[in-house]
Design a protein around this motif. Structure first.
Motif, PDB file in Angstrom:
ATOM      1  N   MET A  50     -45.981 -57.913  61.263  1.00 23.34           N
ATOM      2  CA  MET A  50     -46.107 -57.910  60.033  1.00 23.34           C
ATOM      3  C   MET A  50     -46.387 -56.472  59.569  1.00 23.34           C
ATOM      4  SD  MET A  50     -47.214 -61.737  58.785  1.00 23.34           S
ATOM      5  CE  MET A  50     -48.989 -61.922  59.755  1.00 23.34           C
ATOM      6  N   ASN A  51     -46.012 -55.549  60.091  1.00 24.07           N
ATOM      7  CA  ASN A  51     -46.480 -54.044  59.564  1.00 24.07           C
ATOM      8  C   ASN A  51     -45.528 -53.437  58.851  1.00 24.07           C
ATOM      9  OD1 ASN A  51     -48.497 -52.150  59.855  1.00 24.07           O
ATOM     10  ND2 ASN A  51     -47.476 -51.124  61.651  1.00 24.07           N
ATOM     11  N   TYR A  52     -44.440 -54.054  58.712  1.00 27.60           N
ATOM     12  CA  TYR A  52     -43.520 -53.145  57.243  1.00 27.60           C
ATOM     13  C   TYR A  52     -43.481 -54.487  56.123  1.00 27.60           C
ATOM     14  CZ  TYR A  52     -42.369 -49.744  60.755  1.00 27.60           C
ATOM     15  OH  TYR A  52     -42.199 -48.429  61.492  1.00 27.60           O
ATOM     16  N   ALA A  53     -43.804 -53.738  54.906  1.00 29.97           N
ATOM     17  CA  ALA A  53     -43.644 -54.672  54.030  1.00 29.97           C
ATOM     18  C   ALA A  53     -42.094 -55.359  53.694  1.00 29.97           C
ATOM     19  CB  ALA A  53     -44.014 -53.951  52.476  1.00 29.97           C
ATOM     20  N   ASN A  54     -41.079 -54.403  54.024  1.00 27.25           N
ATOM     21  CA  ASN A  54     -39.739 -54.951  53.646  1.00 27.25           C
ATOM     22  C   ASN A  54     -39.389 -56.200  54.632  1.00 27.25           C
ATOM     23  OD1 ASN A  54     -39.381 -53.154  56.125  1.00 27.25           O
ATOM     24  ND2 ASN A  54     -37.816 -52.130  54.947  1.00 27.25           N
ATOM     25  N   MET A  83     -39.075 -62.345  55.726  1.00 33.43           N
ATOM     26  CA  MET A  83     -39.682 -63.304  56.512  1.00 33.43           C
ATOM     27  C   MET A  83     -40.677 -64.251  55.853  1.00 33.43           C
ATOM     28  SD  MET A  83     -38.134 -62.893  59.304  1.00 33.43           S
ATOM     29  CE  MET A  83     -38.778 -64.221  60.259  1.00 33.43           C
ATOM     30  N   HIS A  84     -40.681 -63.835  54.473  1.00 33.92           N
ATOM     31  CA  HIS A  84     -41.608 -64.483  53.498  1.00 33.92           C
ATOM     32  C   HIS A  84     -42.942 -64.636  53.952  1.00 33.92           C
ATOM     33  CE1 HIS A  84     -37.857 -65.862  51.701  1.00 33.92           C
ATOM     34  NE2 HIS A  84     -37.299 -66.403  52.926  1.00 33.92           N
ATOM     35  N   ASN A  85     -43.491 -63.507  54.355  1.00 35.06           N
ATOM     36  CA  ASN A  85     -44.902 -63.265  54.679  1.00 35.06           C
ATOM     37  C   ASN A  85     -45.671 -62.398  53.737  1.00 35.06           C
ATOM     38  OD1 ASN A  85     -44.579 -64.834  57.520  1.00 35.06           O
ATOM     39  ND2 ASN A  85     -43.849 -63.067  58.346  1.00 35.06           N
ATOM     40  N   PRO A  86     -46.988 -62.416  53.565  1.00 34.92           N
ATOM     41  CA  PRO A  86     -47.535 -61.526  52.789  1.00 34.92           C
ATOM     42  C   PRO A  86     -47.235 -59.990  52.717  1.00 34.92           C
ATOM     43  CG  PRO A  86     -49.204 -63.042  54.016  1.00 34.92           C
ATOM     44  CD  PRO A  86     -47.570 -63.245  54.684  1.00 34.92           C
ATOM     45  N   LEU A  87     -47.017 -59.602  51.496  1.00 39.87           N
ATOM     46  CA  LEU A  87     -46.562 -58.020  51.602  1.00 39.87           C
ATOM     47  C   LEU A  87     -47.459 -57.215  52.291  1.00 39.87           C
ATOM     48  CD1 LEU A  87     -44.356 -58.114  48.581  1.00 39.87           C
ATOM     49  CD2 LEU A  87     -43.470 -58.414  50.764  1.00 39.87           C
ATOM     50  N   THR A  94     -45.354 -51.171  67.793  1.00 46.50           N
ATOM     51  CA  THR A  94     -46.064 -50.807  66.362  1.00 46.50           C
ATOM     52  C   THR A  94     -45.362 -51.596  65.279  1.00 46.50           C
ATOM     53  OG1 THR A  94     -44.562 -49.221  66.106  1.00 46.50           O
ATOM     54  CG2 THR A  94     -46.535 -48.542  67.033  1.00 46.50           C
ATOM     55  N   GLY A  95     -44.464 -52.537  65.542  1.00 48.28           N
ATOM     56  CA  GLY A  95     -43.859 -53.332  64.099  1.00 48.28           C
ATOM     57  C   GLY A  95     -42.572 -53.030  63.886  1.00 48.28           C
ATOM     58  N   THR A  96     -41.811 -53.921  63.460  1.00 47.02           N
ATOM     59  CA  THR A  96     -40.674 -53.986  62.978  1.00 47.02           C
ATOM     60  C   THR A  96     -40.216 -53.747  61.502  1.00 47.02           C
ATOM     61  OG1 THR A  96     -38.492 -54.665  63.821  1.00 47.02           O
ATOM     62  CG2 THR A  96     -40.217 -56.396  63.029  1.00 47.02           C
ATOM     63  N   PRO A  97     -39.246 -52.974  60.975  1.00 44.58           N
ATOM     64  CA  PRO A  97     -39.163 -53.124  59.588  1.00 44.58           C
ATOM     65  C   PRO A  97     -37.806 -54.357  59.373  1.00 44.58           C
ATOM     66  CG  PRO A  97     -37.697 -51.446  60.987  1.00 44.58           C
ATOM     67  CD  PRO A  97     -38.544 -52.041  61.772  1.00 44.58           C
ATOM     68  N   ALA A  98     -37.406 -54.354  58.158  1.00 44.87           N
ATOM     69  CA  ALA A  98     -36.370 -55.333  57.653  1.00 44.87           C
ATOM     70  C   ALA A  98     -35.214 -55.194  58.570  1.00 44.87           C
ATOM     71  CB  ALA A  98     -36.219 -55.048  56.224  1.00 44.87           C
ATOM     72  N   GLY A  99     -34.287 -56.287  58.627  1.00 47.45           N
ATOM     73  CA  GLY A  99     -33.055 -56.250  59.336  1.00 47.45           C
ATOM     74  C   GLY A  99     -33.292 -57.095  60.784  1.00 47.45           C
ATOM     75  N   VAL A 100     -34.275 -57.753  60.989  1.00 45.96           N
ATOM     76  CA  VAL A 100     -34.058 -58.562  62.206  1.00 45.96           C
ATOM     77  C   VAL A 100     -32.799 -59.553  62.241  1.00 45.96           C
ATOM     78  CG1 VAL A 100     -36.425 -58.280  62.616  1.00 45.96           C
ATOM     79  CG2 VAL A 100     -35.475 -60.307  61.599  1.00 45.96           C
ATOM     80  N   GLY A 101     -32.433 -59.981  63.405  1.00 45.68           N
ATOM     81  CA  GLY A 101     -31.367 -61.038  63.387  1.00 45.68           C
ATOM     82  C   GLY A 101     -31.105 -61.192  64.649  1.00 45.68           C
ATOM     83  N   THR A 102     -30.093 -62.136  64.926  1.00 46.36           N
ATOM     84  CA  THR A 102     -29.989 -62.925  66.118  1.00 46.36           C
ATOM     85  C   THR A 102     -28.963 -62.013  67.196  1.00 46.36           C
ATOM     86  OG1 THR A 102     -30.027 -65.173  64.923  1.00 46.36           O
ATOM     87  CG2 THR A 102     -28.902 -65.033  67.188  1.00 46.36           C
ATOM     88  N   VAL A 103     -29.170 -62.189  68.394  1.00 52.19           N
ATOM     89  CA  VAL A 103     -28.425 -61.718  69.372  1.00 52.19           C
ATOM     90  C   VAL A 103     -27.710 -62.474  70.082  1.00 52.19           C
ATOM     91  CG1 VAL A 103     -29.945 -59.663  70.070  1.00 52.19           C
ATOM     92  CG2 VAL A 103     -30.399 -61.725  71.205  1.00 52.19           C
ATOM     93  N   SER A 104     -26.523 -62.426  70.718  1.00 54.99           N
ATOM     94  CA  SER A 104     -25.589 -63.121  71.520  1.00 54.99           C
ATOM     95  C   SER A 104     -25.219 -62.742  72.923  1.00 54.99           C
ATOM     96  CB  SER A 104     -24.302 -63.601  70.642  1.00 54.99           C
ATOM     97  OG  SER A 104     -24.581 -64.092  69.292  1.00 54.99           O
TER      98      SER A 104
END
Length: 204
Positions: free
Chosen positions: A8-12, A17-21, A174-184
């Motif tokens: 949770m190290n990037y506000a976006n 993920m609906h976590n605290p900003l 060090t944390g991930t920004p917005a844009g996570v998604g599923t791999v196949s």
């Protein structure tokens, strides 16, 4: 060798993920050394999840022993950087969180910590101002800028060293920004710091 990761190290990303900003201090979790996947080896989707998410992150490698490191001196404890993937079994994590249970198994399973080739910081640039991105099947799916971190790398290192003695070879995600998604199965993942490709592997 241990793997210490900041969540949770990037506000976006927190927003998606609906976590605290914003957070008062870093959120830290640890992956075992068996989670490490390197040298372009393929990532095999485990049979206990149907929703494995990629999370692209800048990773630094600790180069000396440290405990209770002051933030202003943290930069002395690393001199190499790369891009990595913190794979997450999202369905498993969500279920465990709903039950109020520890969710380490959703983050620390075998092969869940992928690292690219490390390069000197002298080549990568200022750790506080790095662009990084992930391409899947030649399409950019996630992009970040370390200046957007809630807690910079030095703060993460200083905070983690209060609880864990850092040793040579330890990795700090060090944390991930917005844009996570599923791999196949069959996906081709390539990770970059700036325009330099440091990560290249397939999902099997």
């Amino acid at each position: 060798m241990k793997i210490i990761a900041a969540g949770m190290n990037y506000a976006n990303h927190n927003k998606e993920m609906h976590n605290p900003l914003l957070l008062p201090e870093p959120v830290i979790f640890v992956k075992p050394d068996s989670a490490l996947l390197k040298n372009g080896k393929p990532f095999f989707i485990p049979d206990f999840s149907s929703d494995i998410h990629y999370e692209t992150e800048v990773v630094v490698k600790i180069n000396r022993i440290g405990k209770n490191i002051a933030e202003q001196f943290a930069h002395r404890y690393y001199d190499e950087v790369t891009v990595g993937i913190d794979f997450t079994a999202r369905d498993l994590q969500t279920d465990l969180r709903k039950k109020g249970l520890p969710w380490e198994i959703s983050k620390g399973f075998d092969g869940s910590a992928v690292t690219g080739d490390f390069i000197p910081l002298s080549e990568a640039g200022d750790i506080r101002h790095l662009d990084f991105h992930l391409d899947i099947d030649e399409k950019t799916v996630q992009r970040g800028y370390t200046a957007d971190m809630i807690f910079p790398a030095d703060k993460i290192i200083a905070y983690a060293s209060r609880f864990f003695t850092l040793k040579m070879g330890d990795l700090i995600y060090t944390g991930t920004p917005a844009g996570v998604g599923t791999v196949s199965i069959g996906n081709h993942l390539q990770g970059y710091v700036g325009n330099r490709k440091l990560l290249d592997f397939y999902v099997r």
